[in-house]
Design an enzyme around this catalytic site. Structure first.
Site, PDB file in Angstrom:
ATOM      1  N   SER A  67       0.810  -1.217   0.000  1.00 17.18           N
ATOM      2  CA  SER A  67       0.000   0.000   0.000  1.00 17.18           C
ATOM      3  C   SER A  67       0.843   1.266   0.000  1.00 17.18           C
ATOM      4  O   SER A  67       1.572   1.549  -0.936  1.00 17.18           O
ATOM      5  CB  SER A  67      -0.958  -0.042   1.200  1.00 17.18           C
ATOM      6  OG  SER A  67      -1.858   1.020   1.193  1.00 17.18           O
ATOM      7  N   ARG A 498      -1.078   5.038  18.869  1.00 11.79           N
ATOM      8  CA  ARG A 498      -1.384   3.624  18.614  1.00 11.79           C
ATOM      9  C   ARG A 498      -0.235   3.016  17.830  1.00 11.79           C
ATOM     10  O   ARG A 498       0.448   3.718  17.062  1.00 11.79           O
ATOM     11  CB  ARG A 498      -2.683   3.466  17.818  1.00 11.79           C
ATOM     12  CG  ARG A 498      -2.604   3.967  16.382  1.00 11.79           C
ATOM     13  CD  ARG A 498      -3.851   3.661  15.583  1.00 11.79           C
ATOM     14  NE  ARG A 498      -3.760   4.169  14.223  1.00 11.79           N
ATOM     15  CZ  ARG A 498      -3.225   3.522  13.199  1.00 11.79           C
ATOM     16  NH1 ARG A 498      -2.702   2.321  13.389  1.00 11.79           N
ATOM     17  NH2 ARG A 498      -3.193   4.045  11.993  1.00 11.79           N
TER      18      ARG A 498
END
EC number: 5.4.2.3
Length: 539
Positions: A67, A498
């Site tokens: 990606s 995160r």
């Protein structure tokens, strides 16, 4: 029978031995790391895909891509029969098999076959695609070797270079007998372009909407698919395609992730371009819009702005069509606070918050008749329930309900199987045309709070764990307390961290009343993460 297949797999695996001890996990987007570490993983994914296909008695997808990651990375993910992400239990199985020592492979394969009651007489069927990375052809062959190790005459459909969303589309169309569309790349392009031309009609210019667009192809597969799309649109939308591939480097100074993180224009797009620009990422599943105003100032419209454009327009069409369907939005903690307020307080559209990862957002969106979900990075789509599809089509076919007919048009423009930058782009353009809006008018729907997204490189991203849909840090101990103290110093301050699901980094999001404060807040939180996780901050 199981032992014979396991023996054949072990023999074939000798050409794809596990030469590294590094643990490679199945993250939010499958396995992803440096390409030269993935040969054995790819072979074993091929094995798993063939066995999964036998178990579910349907075609399974395998997509080789990293990606938005740099060119030197690569990865792979599996797609289940309805175009959805791989079943979580099989993510665990795939991870275990990918990380086994070579001498444990046979035992694990036999156990998987027996415990899953796999009918080995069923012929496996796997659809394979890859992105434009130099490492992808060899890794694709490793996947195919794994599939054939399970069954030499497996049905393998190798589509070569395609986008991730197209692979999802192909899996759905293959398994539903072509009801969703023709299971070919040309079928995908034809379906989207035909639906877009139908929505636009004869007059492609309306109000302040100008049918001209720059597409940043990130030097990846998005550029390849965009070229096909441009031809199929037949001048309905005038497109200038930039960053189309070599000598340009994949995702280098271009693409959706670059624009989002750096908050600046991609290579080959400048302040004098005079048109709105849509940036895709390396495998064309993320979309970010941008433009320059009259003063030459850069403006970015990310996944939050795209989500609100869809939600606002569908909300308006539902009211006009008088259809009793429940519309909702799904976001993550990383959505801009202003976008959530606009949805809930202005549009009166309910918003659900989930952890980061499309598989979480997609599942939550299924709770609505029409579920709009987007991550701030530009990855998302709109889901229509079976009830919504039937209700909309029935109302559209009765005649006289123009709003229902427009909604029916979006059923074919939007690729509901997965976040799809090309499909989302056409959806955005169709909505702007319908409203007669310029990109500036879209941008002023609501004002984003200034924000900053940073990366902190760490030795082990698993040191960071979170709870409350990633809004609170659990470990390392003391980090959340440090963050609370930092955030309290800034007006309208919010910050979350995160672990990335695709890179060896921890992501930091910061939001405040001014850009200066958002930048400062982000830097202080990133420094705290770096200190407690022994990392390095990338600004």
């Amino acid at each position: 029978m199981a032992s014979k297949i396991a023996a054949r797999i072990v023999e074939a695996a000798k050409a794809h031995t596990r030469r590294v001890d590094k643990y490679i996990g199945y993250g939010t987007a499958g396995f992803r790391t440096k390409a030269d570490l993935l040969d054995h993983v790819m072979f074993r994914v091929g094995v798993v895909s063939a066995l999964r296909s036998k178990m579910v008695k349907a075609s399974i997808g395998v997509m080789i891509t990293a990606s938005h990651n740099p060119e030197e990375d690569n990865g792979v993910k599996l797609v289940d029969p309805l175009g959805e992400m791989l079943e979580p239990a099989w993510e665990v199985l795939a991870t275990e098999i990918a990380n086994l020592p070579d001498d444990k492979l046979s035992e694990s394969i036999v156990s998987l076959i027996e415990k899953s009651n796999i009918d080995l007489s069923t012929r496996s069927s796997v659809i394979v695609g890859r992105d434009t990375r130099q490492s992808s052809p060899a890794l694709c062959q490793a996947v195919i070797d794994g599939i054939k190790a399970v069954e030499e005459d497996s049905e393998i459909a190798d589509f070569g270079i395609i986008s991730t969303p197209i692979l999802h589309y192909l899996v759905v169309c293959t398994n539903d007998g072509g009801k969703y569309g023709d299971p070919t790349v040309d079928g995908y392009v034809a379906k989207l372009s035909r639906a877009f031309r139908t929505l636009i009609g004869e007059d492609n210019k309306r109000g302040n909407y100008e049918p001209t667009l720059i597409i940043d192809g990130a030097n990846g597969v998005g550029a390849v698919i965009s070229e096909k799309l441009i031809k199929a649109l037949d001048k309905t939308l005038a497109v200038n395609l930039v960053n189309v591939g070599p000598p340009g480097i994949l995702n280098h100074d271009c693409g959706a992730d670059y624009v989002k993180v750096q908050q600046r224009e991609p290579l080959n797009v400048s302040s004098d371009c005079g048109a709105r620009c849509a940036s895709l990422d390396g495998d064309a599943d993320r979309l970010i819009y941008l433009y320059f105003d009259e003063a030459g100032m850069f403006h970015m419209l990310d996944g939050d702005k795209i989500a609100l454009l869809f939600a606002e327009h569908f909300n308006d069409l539902l009211k006009k069509s008088q259809l009793n369907l429940k519309l909702g939005m799904v976001q993550t903690a990383y959505a801009n606070g202003s976008s959530t307020n606009y949805a809930t307080k202005v549009l009166n559209v309910p918003v659900t918050c989930t952890p980061t990862g499309v598989k979480f957002l997609h599942h939550a969106a299924q709770e609505f008749d029409i579920g709009v979900y987007f991550e701030a990075n530009g990855h998302g789509t709109t889901l229509f329930s079976e009830n919504a599809v039937k209700t909309i089509k029935d109302a559209a076919s009765s005649g006289g309900n123009a709003a229902a007919q427009e909604l029916a048009g979006f059923l074919n423009v939007i690729n509901s199987t997965v976040g799809d930058a090309i499909s989302d782009l056409l959806g955005v353009e169709a909505i702007l045309h319908s409203k007669g809006w310029s990109i500036k008018e879209w941008d002023t729907m609501y004002q984003d709070l200034p924000n900053r997204l940073l990366k902190v490189s760490v030795a082990d991203r698993n040191l960071v764990t979170t709870t409350d849909a990633e809004r609170r840090v659990v470990t390392p101990e003391g980090l959340q307390e440090r963050m609370d103290i930092i955030v309290a110093k800034f007006k309208d301050g919010r910050s979350f961290v995160r672990p990335s699901g695709t890179e060896d980094v921890v992501r930091v999001y910061a939001e405040a009343d001014t850009q200066e404060h958002a930048d400062e807040l982000g830097k202080e939180v990133a420094a705290a993460v770096s200190e407690l996780c022994s990392g390095n901050c990338k600004l």
